[in-house]
Design an enzyme around this catalytic site. Structure first.
Site, short mmCIF file in Angstrom:
data_model
loop_
_atom_site.label_atom_id
_atom_site.label_comp_id
_atom_site.label_asym_id
_atom_site.label_seq_id
_atom_site.Cartn_x
_atom_site.Cartn_y
_atom_site.Cartn_z
N HIS A 28 0.77 -1.14 -0.02
CA HIS A 28 -0.02 -0.24 0.07
C HIS A 28 0.42 0.85 0.17
CE1 HIS A 28 -3.55 -2.66 1.40
NE2 HIS A 28 -2.55 -2.63 1.43
N PHE A 29 0.82 2.06 -1.54
CA PHE A 29 1.55 3.46 -1.39
C PHE A 29 0.56 4.54 -0.86
CE2 PHE A 29 5.97 1.99 -3.50
CZ PHE A 29 5.30 0.58 -2.80
N ASP B 129 -8.68 -5.40 -1.98
CA ASP B 129 -7.85 -5.58 -0.46
C ASP B 129 -7.96 -4.09 0.36
OD1 ASP B 129 -5.58 -6.98 0.70
OD2 ASP B 129 -5.40 -5.34 0.85
N ASP C 52 1.85 -6.80 2.43
CA ASP C 52 1.85 -5.84 3.14
C ASP C 52 1.58 -5.02 3.47
OD1 ASP C 52 -1.49 -5.16 3.44
OD2 ASP C 52 -2.54 -7.02 4.87
N PRO D 262 -5.10 -0.35 11.46
CA PRO D 262 -4.70 -1.90 10.91
C PRO D 262 -3.64 -1.93 10.03
CG PRO D 262 -6.39 -1.91 10.04
CD PRO D 262 -6.47 -1.07 10.57
#
Ligand code: DOR
Length: 409
Positions: free
Chosen positions: A65-66, A154, A285, A299
């Site tokens: 995740h950027f 996601d 992740d 999270p």
């Protein structure tokens, strides 16, 4: 004669991938590996003297995740790219849960263009399974074009089975892989294990009915892994990833992440599945958050800069798998799933390599991360396996040789 700047010789490293475990040289010319062998000439070629170091195919992360666009206080394409190369990665598959969610060809193109301009890693940008991750609309899938190979919501699952079946049927026709975060969100507050196991089974069955390629993200439970194994045993086109944290930590580490850290029995079964060859990839992740968001319960954890050390320490040092097998999990297989010409050290493959120090333990210092996210439960932990240099297409994109001199004496 001035050295040929488009070529690079890696001299004297111990080279490990599924075909090598030996001291040998590697020549990269115009971005591509052209020779692997002992005693290659360095005449007129820039050379990296890599004695004492181990050379592996650079890593490809299937799950990062950027946060770009929209949450660049947590990460952006530049900081994420720097974190990636600092962790030995030259490719990453970026999730679509940005702000706004990435659901169109134009949005994908924008990310790819900006990532290419930064020039440190190759990026695949996922588009969402449902438009804007609304859980209902799938007609945008027809308009994505060829730059998207993988779709994912996601962060969430698609709760309506009929909608997921529609998306998977379109994916089968369009040649897309559906990457699933398996979670029944109505159940996760009550029983997060059942929430994952149930949706892993459901997604596998829906993909079987639709005939699409399925990739199960961050498998964390024994039950979910058993469902993946059963699907693979009957020949279904299913791949899966596990994360370093679900292999290294149990719920005894009190750290919020989705899916949650599980029991020792789950961890043991995931490691067993890695040993037995059921796991295709280890993916980070990488989920950067600000300190405030983390304190408010967001999270996730960052993973790019610790993944190799955590995997070497957890899987290779105790003898669960060889280093060569780890390169399949971190480089070869994810590159294949992403359709990249990377992940092997052989003529014709991209000249993407990583030099690592396997001799000197190091201590994780989250404050020193290139990522904007410092959220990791591994902060302060001593690991073995440190990235010394990352090379992309024959170009050095990360160099920490000065702090690793002792490995080379
Ligand atoms: O812990 C997580 N964080 N799990 C996810 O699936 C999403 C991610 C995020 O985007 O922060």
């Amino acid at each position: 004669m001035a050295p040929d700047t488009k070529s690079l010789l890696i001299h004297g490293a111990h080279v490990v991938d599924s075909a090598h475990d030996e001291a040998t040289d590697i020549l990269v010319q115009s971005g591509v590996i052209t020779a692997v062998g002992k005693g290659l000439s360095s005449d007129g070629v820039a050379a990296v003297e890599a004695g004492g170091l181990t050379c592996l195919p650079a890593f490809c992360d299937l799950h990062a995740h950027f946060r770009d666009p929209g949450q660049t206080q947590k990460e952006d394409l530049a900081s994420g790219s720097h974190a990636a190369v600092r962790g030995g990665y030259t490719a990453a598959n970026l999730m679509a849960n940005t702000k706004p969610v990435i659901s169109t060809y134009a949005q994908v193109k924008d990310v790819l263009t900006r990532a290419r301009d930064i020039g440190l890693i190759d990026v695949h940008q996922c588009a969402s399974i449902t438009k804007n991750m609304d859980g209902v609309t799938v007609n945008h899938l027809e308009t994505l074009g060829h730059s998207v190979r993988i779709i994912s919501d996601d962060g969430h699952d698609v709760m309506d089975a009929r909608v997921m079946l529609q998306a998977m049927t379109a994916a089968a026709r369009l040649g897309l892989t559906v990457m699933c975060h398996c979670e029944d969100m109505n159940l996760s507050g009550t029983d997060y294990r059942l929430a994952e196991d149930l949706m892993t089974h459901r997604n596998i069955e829906l993909a079987r009915a639709a005939g699409c390629r399925l990739h199960i993200a961050h498998v964390s439970t024994e039950g979910s892994m058993r469902a993946v194994i059963a699907a693979k045993e009957r020949g279904q086109a299913v791949t899966c990833e596990v994360t370093p944290h679900h292999l290294a930590l149990t719920s005894a580490t009190n750290y919020r992440v989705n899916p949650p850290l599980r029991t020792q029995q789950d961890v043991d079964f995931l490691i067993h599945a890695v040993e037995q060859g059921w796991v295709d990839a280890i993916a980070t992740d990488h989920a950067p958050h600000t300190a405030d968001d983390k304190a408010a319960g967001a999270p996730g954890m960052v993973g790019l800069e610790t993944a190799f050390g955590v995997c070497t320490t957890t899987l290779v040092r105790p003898g669960h798998i060889t280093l060569a097998r780890l390169t399949e999990l971190m480089s070869t297989n994810p590159a294949r799933i992403l359709g990249l010409n990377k992940g092997c050290i052989a003529p014709g493959y991209d000249g993407d390599l990583v030099l690592v120090n396997l001799n000197t333990p190091w201590t994780v210092d989250a404050a020193a991360f290139a990522s904007k996210g410092h959220n990791t439960p591994f902060d302060g932990q001593m690991l073995v396996g440190r990235i010394v240099m990352t090379i992309k297409a024959g170009k050095i994109v990360y160099d920490d040789t000065t702090s690793n001199q002792e490995a080379r004496q």
